[in-house]
Design an enzyme around this catalytic site. Structure first.
Site, PDB file in Angstrom:
ATOM      1  N   SER A 273     -11.236  -8.449   3.915  1.00 41.37           N
ATOM      2  CA  SER A 273     -10.367  -9.136   2.957  1.00 41.37           C
ATOM      3  C   SER A 273     -10.150  -8.207   1.768  1.00 41.37           C
ATOM      4  CB  SER A 273     -11.036 -10.430   2.489  1.00 41.37           C
ATOM      5  OG  SER A 273     -10.402 -10.903   1.308  1.00 41.37           O
TER       6      SER A 273
ATOM      7  N   HIS B  32      -5.268  -5.775   8.260  1.00 39.32           N
ATOM      8  CA  HIS B  32      -3.805  -5.723   8.176  1.00 39.32           C
ATOM      9  C   HIS B  32      -3.252  -4.733   9.206  1.00 39.32           C
ATOM     10  CE1 HIS B  32      -4.668  -6.791   3.766  1.00 39.32           C
ATOM     11  NE2 HIS B  32      -3.894  -7.775   4.159  1.00 39.32           N
TER      12      HIS B  32
ATOM     13  N   GLN C  15      -3.106 -21.280   6.995  1.00 46.81           N
ATOM     14  CA  GLN C  15      -1.799 -20.655   6.726  1.00 46.81           C
ATOM     15  C   GLN C  15      -1.026 -20.456   8.032  1.00 46.81           C
ATOM     16  OE1 GLN C  15      -1.045 -17.308   3.869  1.00 46.81           O
ATOM     17  NE2 GLN C  15      -1.324 -16.073   5.705  1.00 46.81           N
TER      18      GLN C  15
ATOM     19  N   LEU D 174      -4.039  -2.777   1.619  1.00 48.19           N
ATOM     20  CA  LEU D 174      -4.214  -2.952   3.062  1.00 48.19           C
ATOM     21  C   LEU D 174      -5.565  -2.444   3.556  1.00 48.19           C
ATOM     22  CD1 LEU D 174      -0.631  -1.896   4.201  1.00 48.19           C
ATOM     23  CD2 LEU D 174      -1.488  -4.184   3.658  1.00 48.19           C
TER      24      LEU D 174
END
Ligand code: AMP
Length: 288
Positions: A185, A37, A153, A33
């Site tokens: 990322s 996130h 997504q 994470l």
């Protein structure tokens, strides 16, 4: 904060929360994470009284030769971060508990999953839709938060929720970026210092496209695409795709269309930076 491995345990815990009138928000992740996130977790807390974060490197969404085996895993660190965020439940299944040996179902969302990543990563979105549907059922989620970093997504999940009347409210969270604009990322940690410098080209695209369009408001899709590709390849990046699409359905715009005439235009791209494949997307607008 509880940590559970088995979907049935998670369903029982979430069912008892629901019976007590709690509202459940889910943030699906593959772990390792970062602050992006954690922003999703903060966002989830605004919509719900209980927050569940799943941590699962989903084998179904990786193709042969992709980085499933090497995908970074950092569970102890993740759990500490989530505890500090007051997450209520971590759902951390093993591949065996999530997909028993007789598991055969695949969820396939036609249309929006077919272009872009769907071409470069065949089967990827079937894997995503399948895991997300299963996570929704295990957690009985009322709300689920997804990042716009993975814009396709997000659209695939929204389509699935509409098509199957899942009744889960999907919240899209804007991409969280580093100071220079590079999207956070888990894969950024693969980058060597030199590659991280190359990746800055991607980070600068938002600025580049805005400047370009303020000087060429009538630019066509073909012209802007070419300018972006030239800009990116001033660093040794290998472009997989650069496309202008409409944000609503991700349909590609015609090459002769004027970019600023497309409804809610968005630049989406994937590029290899050394051995690391990075994706990003930017809404396109004129400099104001
Ligand atoms: P992942 O662990 O990469 O599967 O990502 C889990 C969730 O976090 C997905 O909804 C991603 O879109 C989202 N996410 C990943 N990176 C970012 C970011 N930099 N900003 C916002 N959301 C992100």
């Amino acid at each position: 904060m509880i940590i559970l491995e088995h979907p049935k345990q998670v369903q029982a815990a979430c069912q008892s929360w629901k019976t007590a009138g709690e509202i459940i928000a889910l943030v699906p992740t593959m772990g390792c994470l970062h602050d992006g996130h954690l922003k999703l977790v903060e966002c989830a807390k605004q919509y719900a009284t209980k927050t569940v974060v799943s941590i699962f490197v989903n084998p179904l969404q990786f193709g042969p030769g992709e980085d499933f085996d090497n995908y970074p895993r950092a569970f102890a660190d993740d759990a500490e971060k989530l505890k500090a965020e007051n997450c209520d439940l971590i759902f951390a299944p093993t591949a065996e508990s999530f997909y028993p040996s007789d598991f055969t179902t695949r969820v396939s969302v036609a249309g929006v999953s077919e272009g872009l990543e769907g071409i470069s990563r065949p089967g990827h979105f079937d894997g995503v839709a399948t895991v997300v549907l299963k996570l929704f059922h295990a957690t009985l989620a009322d709300v689920a938060v997804f990042g716009e970093k993975d814009f396709q997504q997000l659209r695939v999940v929204q389509q699935m929720v509409r098509d199957l009347n899942l009744g889960v409210r999907i919240v899209g969270h804007p991409t969280v970026r580093e100071g220079d604009g590079l999207a956070l990322s888990s894969r950024n940690r693969y980058l060597s210092p030199e590659e991280r410098e190359w990746a800055q080209r991607i980070a600068e695209l938002s600025f580049f496209t805005r400047e370009y369009l303020s000087g060429n408001a009538g630019a066509t899709v073909a012209e802007l695409t070419q300018a972006v590709e030239e800009f990116l390849t001033r660093a040794p990046l290998r472009i997989d795709y650069v496309r202008m699409v409409s944000s609503a359905d991700l349909k590609p715009a015609g090459v002769e269309d004027q970019v600023l005439q497309i409804s809610d235009p968005r630049l989406v791209l994937a590029a290899w930076c050394g051995k690391t494949r990075l994706i990003d997307n930017f809404p396109l607008e004129r400099n104001r």
